[in-house]
Design a protein around this motif. Sequence first.
Motif, short mmCIF file in Angstrom:
data_model
loop_
_atom_site.label_atom_id
_atom_site.label_comp_id
_atom_site.label_asym_id
_atom_site.label_seq_id
_atom_site.Cartn_x
_atom_site.Cartn_y
_atom_site.Cartn_z
N ILE A 285 2.42 -1.16 -12.06
CA ILE A 285 1.09 -1.17 -11.46
C ILE A 285 1.01 -0.06 -10.42
O ILE A 285 1.79 -0.03 -9.48
N LYS A 286 0.07 0.86 -10.60
CA LYS A 286 -0.11 1.97 -9.65
C LYS A 286 -1.40 1.77 -8.86
O LYS A 286 -2.47 1.59 -9.42
N ILE A 287 -1.27 1.80 -7.53
CA ILE A 287 -2.41 1.62 -6.64
C ILE A 287 -2.35 2.70 -5.57
O ILE A 287 -1.55 3.64 -5.64
N SER A 288 -3.20 2.56 -4.56
CA SER A 288 -3.20 3.50 -3.44
C SER A 288 -3.86 2.83 -2.24
O SER A 288 -4.44 1.75 -2.36
N ALA A 289 -3.74 3.48 -1.11
CA ALA A 289 -4.40 3.01 0.12
C ALA A 289 -4.82 4.21 0.94
O ALA A 289 -4.20 5.28 0.88
N GLY A 290 -5.88 4.04 1.69
CA GLY A 290 -6.37 5.11 2.54
C GLY A 290 -5.36 5.53 3.60
O GLY A 290 -4.55 4.72 4.05
N ASP B 277 -5.77 6.08 6.67
CA ASP B 277 -5.98 5.45 7.97
C ASP B 277 -5.93 3.94 7.93
O ASP B 277 -6.09 3.28 8.95
N GLY B 278 -5.69 3.38 6.75
CA GLY B 278 -5.63 1.94 6.64
C GLY B 278 -6.19 1.47 5.32
O GLY B 278 -6.83 2.23 4.58
N ILE B 279 -5.97 0.19 5.01
CA ILE B 279 -6.39 -0.39 3.75
C ILE B 279 -7.84 -0.86 3.86
O ILE B 279 -8.18 -1.65 4.74
N THR B 280 -8.68 -0.39 2.96
CA THR B 280 -10.08 -0.83 2.95
C THR B 280 -10.17 -2.20 2.27
O THR B 280 -9.24 -2.61 1.56
N LEU C 238 -4.92 -4.68 -4.23
CA LEU C 238 -3.53 -4.95 -3.92
C LEU C 238 -3.19 -6.43 -4.11
O LEU C 238 -2.12 -6.76 -4.65
N ARG C 239 -4.06 -7.32 -3.69
CA ARG C 239 -3.78 -8.74 -3.88
C ARG C 239 -3.72 -9.09 -5.37
O ARG C 239 -2.85 -9.85 -5.81
N ALA C 240 -4.62 -8.51 -6.15
CA ALA C 240 -4.58 -8.72 -7.60
C ALA C 240 -3.30 -8.16 -8.18
O ALA C 240 -2.67 -8.78 -9.06
N HIS D 262 0.45 5.15 -3.81
CA HIS D 262 0.22 6.41 -3.10
C HIS D 262 -0.26 6.05 -1.70
O HIS D 262 -1.41 5.68 -1.49
N THR D 263 0.68 6.11 -0.76
CA THR D 263 0.38 5.77 0.63
C THR D 263 1.07 6.79 1.52
O THR D 263 2.28 6.98 1.42
N ILE D 264 0.31 7.44 2.37
CA ILE D 264 0.86 8.55 3.16
C ILE D 264 1.50 8.06 4.46
O ILE D 264 2.54 8.58 4.88
#
Length: 304
Positions: free
Chosen positions: A136-141, A143-146, A153-155, A170-172
């Motif tokens: 499972i590939k996801i990402s987050a902003g 400056d924080g998770i919208t 992410l919960r799913a 992908h999280t910086i």
Amino acid sequence: MKQLFTTLGPMTKDQLGMILPHEHVFVDLRTPDQPGYAEADAGAVVALMAPQIEAIKAQGITALVECSTGGVGLRVDLDLAVSKATNFPIVVPTGNYREPWIPEWVSKASEAELEAAMLRDLNDGVGDTGVRAAWIKISAGDDGITPIEARILRAAARAGKATGAVIGSHTIKGRVVMDQLDIIEAEGYTASRFISIHTQAEPDFEMHKVVAGRGAWVEYDNLGWVPDEESVPRILRALEAGLGGQLLLSHDMGWFDPALPGGGVPKPYTHLVESVLPKLRAAGVDEATIVRLTHDNPFAAFAR
């Protein structure tokens, strides 16, 4: 027995050798609402990308992980076409990217609907390709998770818990990774099935250690983008800090870009083998560690 699901079917560890854990065959970084988004002729994609695959096959690479996800041009049918043309296994994801690269259906979907979609991809295959997603590939902003990213992410955590699939993000920023791990654990899944993609972008090395201390994989995936004089010492520092059992190495290279004429000019996936590994050996890294980094860790991260 753990298996790595690929475009050529499930594979066991003894069928594989070196695996590149973060690359791209096809990417569209335009947002999904743009005309022509993720559209390309399979023959053109094969013509451009097959030589890149043949080059790493000659190096002894045995599989590659496709990291393009929903919102940035996930096209498993095109991955499959390249895979069949080269007789080379490609590992594909399910999931969705961050804002503003979130398709309209995802923005409107409930957590249960997102979980169900991921489970279909993981258990039955992506679309009508017959290819099961491995992860499972996801990402987050930055400056924080919208709220939408948190819903995805919960799913993902629920689908991961049901299947054993690893979640890569992908999280910086390292502090955002920590927030993601909190959400995953709150859903009853484990931080050990999370990959902190682009860990090298976090300038505080202590945060790399903290993320690994939670149990997560840390991934340095900019090899070839920056000078070896930057990347090799970072790898050595991670090994000296005891992170070798949780470290993944790759390029984040490729790819066919449908926004560019002819798909653009791909960047090769060859730098790890031709440049970084020789420098690690010259620095005293033994072959057992090289095998761990290039064979064992990627299989352990993505197999289920």
